[in-house]
Write a protein that holds these residues in place. Structure first.
Motif, mmCIF file in Angstrom:
data_model
loop_
_atom_site.group_PDB
_atom_site.id
_atom_site.type_symbol
_atom_site.label_atom_id
_atom_site.label_comp_id
_atom_site.label_asym_id
_atom_site.label_seq_id
_atom_site.Cartn_x
_atom_site.Cartn_y
_atom_site.Cartn_z
ATOM 1 N N LEU B 311 0.850 -1.181 0.000
ATOM 2 C CA LEU B 311 0.000 0.000 0.000
ATOM 3 C C LEU B 311 0.894 1.241 0.000
ATOM 4 N N HIS B 312 0.844 2.000 -1.094
ATOM 5 C CA HIS B 312 1.615 3.246 -1.206
ATOM 6 C C HIS B 312 0.652 4.418 -1.068
ATOM 7 N N THR B 313 0.856 5.225 -0.050
ATOM 8 C CA THR B 313 -0.163 6.216 0.295
ATOM 9 C C THR B 313 0.379 7.641 0.317
ATOM 10 N N GLY B 314 -0.527 8.575 0.106
ATOM 11 C CA GLY B 314 -0.238 9.964 0.436
ATOM 12 C C GLY B 314 0.454 10.798 -0.620
ATOM 13 N N ALA B 315 0.532 10.334 -1.876
ATOM 14 C CA ALA B 315 1.095 11.185 -2.937
ATOM 15 C C ALA B 315 -0.043 11.787 -3.755
ATOM 16 N N LEU B 316 -0.115 13.114 -3.754
ATOM 17 C CA LEU B 316 -1.072 13.787 -4.627
ATOM 18 C C LEU B 316 -0.397 13.930 -5.985
ATOM 19 N N ARG B 317 -0.880 13.127 -6.942
ATOM 20 C CA ARG B 317 -0.221 13.050 -8.246
ATOM 21 C C ARG B 317 -0.527 14.296 -9.086
ATOM 22 N N ASP B 318 0.447 14.675 -9.896
ATOM 23 C CA ASP B 318 0.241 15.719 -10.901
ATOM 24 C C ASP B 318 -0.307 17.008 -10.295
ATOM 25 N N HIS B 319 0.357 17.437 -9.230
ATOM 26 C CA HIS B 319 -0.031 18.679 -8.543
ATOM 27 C C HIS B 319 0.038 19.856 -9.507
ATOM 28 N N ASN B 320 1.032 19.845 -10.377
ATOM 29 C CA ASN B 320 1.251 20.937 -11.325
ATOM 30 C C ASN B 320 0.528 20.625 -12.634
ATOM 31 N N GLU B 321 -0.619 21.258 -12.808
ATOM 32 C CA GLU B 321 -1.466 20.911 -13.955
ATOM 33 C C GLU B 321 -0.821 21.290 -15.293
#
Lengths: 476, 476, 476
Positions: B311-321
């Motif tokens: 379980l890999h948690t806590g990365a908000l992907r593609d923050h920079n649109e």
């Protein structure tokens, strides 16, 4: 900044005892100790330098205005009046402000500061700025008081003379949007060996649910030339005022929010909130939305005028209502809260964070965000830098943690170097000296572990002491 | 993995300078440095090994695919096109992809990596994998490029030859549920001196509010044999597909979520959400509930088929649109968020955490959860292990903090050893070497403080370098 | 507390290897090692001392009651029955409680405790309390068992004899509001060389949504003399009961909450909630509001009666429902959660935090709050102290982090010194010895870096080992 004489401070203070680390730390510190001071964010009153009057006495100079000292002694049961703080609630104080007695009270509690940065800064001021040679204790307190008081009478200890001796290249103050900047105006023509520049801080103007909002708006109208009857007019006046600050040398703005939420409102909604404020009907939630929008607007204006945007987040001001009511703000009763950046700053960074004309420097009181949010953000967005460890974290351990937790992800280049953030003029060299020692020691540790070599470390030490702040705040 | 020649890397790098710690660290590192590599989680493309074609050039091999490099240079204002990243938005790139120019651009910014793990890994690749003897700087960059380019042409630097030289015992890739596994199939018959195995990662199939969901479902239908018209059918197909992966050598699954919420839905509700997805009407909240349920289901299936659940948690992907739209994912714009485990994982751990057949390995990007939540959870539930310090925290300081903050509560046995998690094939030995050094140093510090003795440390060093990962991922 | 013989424990254990730090640490430890023990918070059963019966056997004395041991072995797949824990769910245990077998099982897993405080404490108990000279391993386990078992039969190892040998000056137990305090009563007349005092812990009485609330209220009615039919009557009875505890020597109360929310309800609302509880209709949210109000009330009563208020926050009890149902509470299945103090404690601190008669000691399991919230709060409010690093953080690294992250803001004077918090009587000296070593080493590090001098360090070492706890808990 030595005043001469033999200082009881240890030459190797704050360096690790390991002989290899210490040798490297000493070498790196020697390369940076005499660099000029860049102080791009702080709270020194420019009137001090504009008037150049002699400082009154040791207590009002270095005890009463220091909220680190106030908080610590208050926590130990010392009433704030005993430290010279004047009540503002109309009730009589429980002590006469007598500088000698204030000084003695402070020194009698000197032991409580063991291991704190306050003590490290204070010792530097005593021994390096004022040349006191004896150790400070209850018995020596009156003599030390006299020694400093005597120095304060001499021309070498006038504010401008100290400014030169401290080798300050730039000193930025923090000024309300409604400030007349008269002292900065006066200082433009004074030869100080360095610049004193203002910083545009419009917070009070955006706190539309505060009872003090109308008064601040009135003050702002006076300096910005004319009635402000709408949000659109406010924005135009703010833009003009930023230009005034810039003309007076400002290179930065400063914004303090508890939660760094950013969100663009549409124009109509912003007007509606402004109108509500005018009717003194704006709620806390209204202010939160207005501030979130204004951060977007301040970023937009920074793109236009090039002023560097500083964001100070996460301090819940005046937590202690009794102290606040009786003594006002900045008496040591501000307490940090957990702060979220990744989601809150996303709208702002998506709108402006890729723009080379924009620069935002973000400060936090929540160390858990260093490695989790701020180093990753600063290590990606071209416009964002991570501000120096702030306030409670501007300390030996705090700065060390900051670098250990941010360098591997953000590198030192995505940080803004050191800022002293002080309102205590005499402590400026103390704080820079401490930072230069701590960073020399941090880098020495990397050299000793062969993570970097001494050539790297040498450039990095200079960057942390001088170059990064200058570049970050566009002071070249 | 030395390529011969004299490396400029210091033999004692990353060890504390204290002579006692260093002596112990050296001894412990010597015992583990030559152990085979267990790489149970990473992102190497199996096609590289299946085809065994020579790598094209130094830039496309070690610069362009490395999101750590991309993010750092982008933060310093370097356009991603200058680093060989190809825009996907149809607009013309602002630079031609020229490997020599990419290489030079990177080296010209080499100083920004001081103190980062990227630099440590890169130096290892240069000097130990490719045998480069000169230091890297702007002047030497073209020569170093040539030296590597020449090596890449020789048979000793083909992927399979490197695989053997790196002494990789197991290399697990990460593969979509819809992956055909053709390369893994091909590799089954190749003698590599070690295994290449897939990992089942069905995330895209569970992201029912994503615009790409239908396409992924179609792909999945193709590999899993038949139309999937209901949630029940999806679950049956997933179970079959897990069996396919297992047949191909897989021992684990992998699941990435921002919030690790777990909650069992009833069958009807799950069907309703699936139907909604089919109509492209599923909302973000629907997906959140579906994913929370699917984590429960994946745990249930793991009990049955024995695949280890990551379980890999806590990365908000593609923050920079902007970066995401123009260049796609994995370009350095993913930012961590604060993560809660105690309450979120409770349903899953209560349902399966006491079952010896089940194993879940939890990874975090939020270091504040190490001592507060994850070490206590891993130090109690038989089924749970704490994953290696991940991504931004896979570094000298990061790994040291991880062990200091987890060992006292969870012991090293409740952690999953080291995982390199890299997509850069040549950096695999670099990352394992760094980890072995850091852990040797961590243990040496415990020995020097008489917390453990050298017999303990020796067994623990081997466990951290080799045994724990092998056991955690059921690779025996 | 040495039992004689040669201990295999290293004399310099837990000290940094740097020769300067070690020399200072040794000197500071030597000054504090023989100080009497102040144990102002813990969970020793007073019946042990009241009866003074010989301890039964090594397993039931030091294995079975230790939830640190239970959790670690359970995480490694050892059933709790194998460690002597008796199921309470009526189902048959899967092992007979045999002390020799329990002991052997534990020792066979001894390696899993490497680097944990459990191991450090255990070794102290073995070698210093029981004088065991051989190292512990699977082969020596039976002999060590016999050696301890034999010791337990001798008068020198009776509880009261150990109490004297441990040099305990004060031992505070933790007692339900409904406790009869009979053992404390009995101990009032016993000459122990120190005091055993109760602590008032009324939590169970305030958990109005718990199924056990009515039973607890009944018990409380029995000891407090009469039916309690209203919230007002409950408050009067609580105040009387606090006086009973105080008469029996208590100087403190203790309150455990998951979320430290504080909020005053009006009397009518409190009555409404109490009535709802009486009808067994109180919900979890009702309890949350009742507890928030009761914390305010407990603070108000502390102002009146001078009992020091302890607040233990952030432990989610009985996370593992299977273990809880089968074996009850305190079996190692409690897990911390992130905790907010700045906003939650504000009402309480504003109401009472400036009052010199009030004292509140706050404990956390969330280390991210040390520098962010708790040190700033304790470093400002006169009434607040920061409690010792607690539970999972009561360890070598944990205590070191605590001091490094709190001293610069709160100074050591705003912390409450050391509390062992143990239910394992024999481990009391082990825990104090570890803490004295760790704090000596922490201070030695400050001396070696010239942050403080040895005179400072000497006073601080004594304060951390003895004075602070005594002053914090008003034990003078």
């Amino acid at each position: 900044v030595e005043a001469g004489g033999v200082s009881p401070l240890h030459e190797d203070r704050y360096f690790d005892p390991d002989p290899i680390v210490r040798r490297h730390a000493r070498a790196l510190y020697d390369e940076t100790r005499a660099l000029p001071i860049i102080s791009p964010h702080g709270h020194v009153d420019p009137a001090i330098l504009a008037s150049d009057e002699a400082f009154k006495d040791p207590a009002s100079l270095i005890i009463t205005p220091d909220h680190y000292i106030l908080r610590m002694l208050y926590s130990q049961g010392v009433p704030l009046e005993w430290l010279g703080v004047v009540p503002i609630d109309g009730k009589p104080p429980n002590a006469e402000p007598n500088p000698r007695r204030i000084w003695q009270t402070f020194v009698d509690h000197w032991q409580f500061f063991r291991g704190t940065p306050t003590r490290a800064w204070f010792e530097y001021v005593l021994h390096e700025v004022f040349g006191v040679q004896s150790e400070l204790d209850s018995a020596s307190a009156p003599l030390v008081y006299d020694a400093i008081a005597e120095k304060l009478l001499s021309p070498e200890f006038r504010p401008r003379a100290l400014f030169k001796r401290f080798k300050i290249e730039v000193l930025a103050t923090t000024d309300a949007a409604s400030d007349t900047l008269e002292h900065h105006k006066a200082l433009r023509t004074v030869e100080l060996g360095g610049r004193v520049i203002p910083t545009f801080r419009p917070d009070a103007l955006f706190r539309i649910s505060s009872p003090e909002w109308s008064a601040e708006l009135s003050r702002f109208e006076r300096v910005s030339g004319g009635t402000i009857g709408s949000y659109a007019e406010l924005m135009r006046a703010v833009a003009r005022r930023r230009a005034d600050f810039k003309a007076m040398g400002a290179t930065a703005t400063d914004h303090a929010v508890v939660v760094p939420h950013t969100e663009r409102l549409d124009e109509r909604e912003a007007e509606r909130l402004f109108a509500k404020a005018g009717e003194r009907a704006a709620k806390v939630e209204d202010q939160a939305r207005f501030e979130a929008h204004l951060l977007m607007e301040m970023a937009r204006m920074s793109v236009d005028d090039g002023l560097v945007m500083q964001l100070h987040t996460g301090a819940l001001r005046d937590h202690n209502e009794l102290v606040h009511r009786r003594f006002g703000s900045d008496r040591g009763g501000d307490i940090p809260v957990a702060t979220e950046f990744t989601r809150n700053l996303r709208p702002l960074l998506n709108a402006y964070g890729n723009d080379a004309r924009f620069r935002i420097i973000v400060f936090t009181l929540d160390e858990s965000t260093y490695s989790r949010e701020l180093a990753p953000l600063a290590g990606h967005y071209p416009a964002m830098l991570l501000g120096a460890p702030w306030w409670f974290n501007d300390s030996i351990e705090g700065m060390t943690r900051f670098r250990r937790q941010t360098t591997e992800t953000a590198a030192i280049q995505n940080t803004a170097g050191f800022t002293d953030d002080t309102r205590a003029f005499c402590s400026i060299p103390a704080r820079h000296d401490l930072a230069r020692r701590v960073y020399a020691n941090y880098l020495a540790g990397l050299v000793a572990r062969h993570v970097i070599d001494m050539t790297d470390a040498s450039e990095m030490a200079r960057a942390l002491a001088y170059d990064l702040a200058k570049r970050a705040y566009r002071l070249t």
